[in-house]
Write a protein that holds these residues in place. Structure first.
Motif, PDB file in Angstrom:
ATOM      1  N   ALA A  37       0.786  -1.221   0.121  1.00 35.36           N
ATOM      2  CA  ALA A  37       0.160   0.037  -0.006  1.00 35.36           C
ATOM      3  C   ALA A  37       0.812   1.273   0.060  1.00 35.36           C
ATOM      4  O   ALA A  37       0.718   2.324  -0.624  1.00 35.36           O
ATOM      5  N   ALA A  52      -3.021   4.557  10.202  1.00 40.09           N
ATOM      6  CA  ALA A  52      -3.777   2.854  10.196  1.00 40.09           C
ATOM      7  C   ALA A  52      -3.954   2.667  11.475  1.00 40.09           C
ATOM      8  O   ALA A  52      -3.739   3.237  12.796  1.00 40.09           O
ATOM      9  N   ASP A  89     -12.381   4.005  14.460  1.00 39.72           N
ATOM     10  CA  ASP A  89     -12.715   4.433  13.017  1.00 39.72           C
ATOM     11  C   ASP A  89     -13.128   5.970  13.111  1.00 39.72           C
ATOM     12  O   ASP A  89     -12.472   6.817  12.184  1.00 39.72           O
ATOM     13  N   THR A 148      -3.439   9.807   4.563  1.00 37.61           N
ATOM     14  CA  THR A 148      -3.929   8.747   4.084  1.00 37.61           C
ATOM     15  C   THR A 148      -4.019   7.439   4.853  1.00 37.61           C
ATOM     16  O   THR A 148      -3.076   6.854   5.376  1.00 37.61           O
ATOM     17  N   ILE A 190      -4.469   3.684   5.560  1.00 41.72           N
ATOM     18  CA  ILE A 190      -4.058   2.160   4.996  1.00 41.72           C
ATOM     19  C   ILE A 190      -4.869   1.236   5.771  1.00 41.72           C
ATOM     20  O   ILE A 190      -4.629   1.058   7.047  1.00 41.72           O
ATOM     21  N   LYS A 191      -5.950   0.722   5.568  1.00 41.55           N
ATOM     22  CA  LYS A 191      -6.884  -0.193   6.221  1.00 41.55           C
ATOM     23  C   LYS A 191      -6.310  -1.426   6.430  1.00 41.55           C
ATOM     24  O   LYS A 191      -5.597  -1.945   5.933  1.00 41.55           O
ATOM     25  N   TYR A 216      -7.330  -4.524   6.320  1.00 40.95           N
ATOM     26  CA  TYR A 216      -7.469  -5.691   5.756  1.00 40.95           C
ATOM     27  C   TYR A 216      -8.391  -5.277   4.526  1.00 40.95           C
ATOM     28  O   TYR A 216      -8.458  -6.115   3.426  1.00 40.95           O
ATOM     29  N   ASP A 217      -9.306  -4.646   4.781  1.00 36.75           N
ATOM     30  CA  ASP A 217     -10.566  -4.192   3.639  1.00 36.75           C
ATOM     31  C   ASP A 217     -10.046  -3.196   2.702  1.00 36.75           C
ATOM     32  O   ASP A 217     -10.524  -2.127   2.386  1.00 36.75           O
ATOM     33  N   GLU A 218      -8.572  -3.387   2.112  1.00 34.85           N
ATOM     34  CA  GLU A 218      -8.085  -2.152   1.227  1.00 34.85           C
ATOM     35  C   GLU A 218      -7.478  -3.121  -0.010  1.00 34.85           C
ATOM     36  O   GLU A 218      -6.613  -3.938   0.196  1.00 34.85           O
ATOM     37  N   VAL A 258      -3.608  -3.825   0.171  1.00 33.83           N
ATOM     38  CA  VAL A 258      -3.394  -4.346   1.212  1.00 33.83           C
ATOM     39  C   VAL A 258      -3.400  -5.972   1.075  1.00 33.83           C
ATOM     40  O   VAL A 258      -2.759  -6.780   1.117  1.00 33.83           O
ATOM     41  N   GLY A 265      -8.115 -10.185   5.158  1.00 32.05           N
ATOM     42  CA  GLY A 265      -7.078  -9.788   4.230  1.00 32.05           C
ATOM     43  C   GLY A 265      -6.103 -10.887   3.639  1.00 32.05           C
ATOM     44  O   GLY A 265      -6.185 -11.171   2.358  1.00 32.05           O
TER      45      GLY A 265
END
Length: 322
Positions: free
Chosen positions: A57, A72, A127, A140, A142-143, A145-147, A150, A183
């Motif tokens: 990422a 993150a 969140d 920015t 960086i999630k 797992y839901d990205e 990633v 992920g």
């Protein structure tokens, strides 16, 4: 998500991520009643597969985004992966971590140069904290797992498994993956579907935090009733990801649920027989392979030990199960 994204991530990771080994032991085979192959991602940089997704990422960001920095949220392994990737790219990093995360993970994240913001899992919304800080500082997100970037990075683990198992002559096996938000599980599933379709991914989860297993069984996203309080903190998430669940639903077999005691026993066996250090959440897949023989039909199983960042007191607890 597609295999091309995973191959592109592999190109960006080349020369940066370790190619982790496949380990075996006749003692593990005897316990499991079949051949056991251990993909030792606990030997990855920062002690976890999460470095792959973090680097994937961060390395895809623009120069302006890198200059501003990244943010993150993580209980520790994604935190360290993103922190190291950001440091290597010269980017500031802010990591939001639960206050009850293992001390070793908090300290390591700070040591990698990240600013750590602690929160209470029970009373605060990570969140909301992340959105507020990202907006205020232009960071920015960086999630964990839901990205897509990633997931693509984590999927490079699957490319290696496919190559190594083919070299070993194993083309039909279940691949157990320690699963939180999905992920790594979905990334490996995508890679194996393309390069080794005879290897079927299955999630391993701890009791009371088996949201993916229940979701796969019901056909819809299920949520955990608790958000913390497990030794397997590395794979405790509220529910599967909106991106990861459809991939797992399409490509994964049923999950296996393990106990904390089984994870501790798997940690002890891994140390005694393979000479590797694994944390509780990172041992769930190995626990499934060793102590749930009836869950498998074939003569071989691959277990991904996903992380090794464990506090000494917990590791001592694991060794005492021997």
């Amino acid at each position: 998500m597609n295999i091309d994204m995973i191959r592109a991530a592999a190109t960006r990771l080349a020369g940066h991520a370790r190619r982790t080994p496949i380990l075996t032991s006749p003692f593990l085979d005897e316990i499991a009643g079949r051949r056991v192959f251990v993909k030792a991602e606990c030997l990855q940089h920062t002690g976890s597969f999460k470095f792959r997704g973090g680097w994937s990422a961060v390395s895809a960001l623009t120069d302006n985004a890198l200059k501003t920095g990244v943010i993150a949220f993580s209980s520790g392994n994604h935190a360290q992966g993103v922190a190291l990737a950001a440091r290597e790219h010269g980017a500031p990093a802010v990591i939001i971590m639960p206050a009850d995360a293992p001390v070793v993970k908090i300290e390591n994240t700070r040591a990698l140069g990240a600013e750590v913001v602690l929160y209470d899992r029970a009373t605060e919304d990570r969140d909301e904290i992340g959105a507020r800080l990202a907006s205020a500082r232009g960071l920015t997100l960086i999630k964990p797992y839901d990205e897509p970037l990633v997931i693509a990075g984590q999927g490079t683990t699957g490319l290696e498994i496919a190559e190594d198992m083919n070299a070993l002559g194993v083309t039909d096996a279940d691949v157990m993956v320690c699963c939180g938000g999905g992920g790594l599980t979905s990334g490996i599933a995508l890679a194996l579907a393309a390069d080794a379709p005879g290897l079927r991914v299955r999630p391993a989860e701890p009791e009371e935090f088996d949201d993916v297993t229940r979701s796969l069984a019901s056909g819809k996203i299920e949520r955990n009733t608790r958000l913390g309080g497990s030794l397997c903190d590395a794979i405790v998430t509220p529910q599967p990801g909106n991106l990861t669940f459809p991939i797992m639903q399409a490509l994964c077999g049923p999950g296996v649920v393990v106990t904390e005691t089984e994870c501790l026993r798997a940690m002890a066996v891994a140390f005694d027989r393979l000479k590797i250090v694994v944390e509780p959440g990172g041992a769930a897949a190995l626990a499934a392979a060793l102590f749930h023989p009836d869950a498998f039909a074939g003569d071989a199983v691959v277990a991904v030990t996903t992380g090794g960042n464990v506090d000494p007191a917990v590791f001592k607890m694991a060794l005492e199960t021997m």
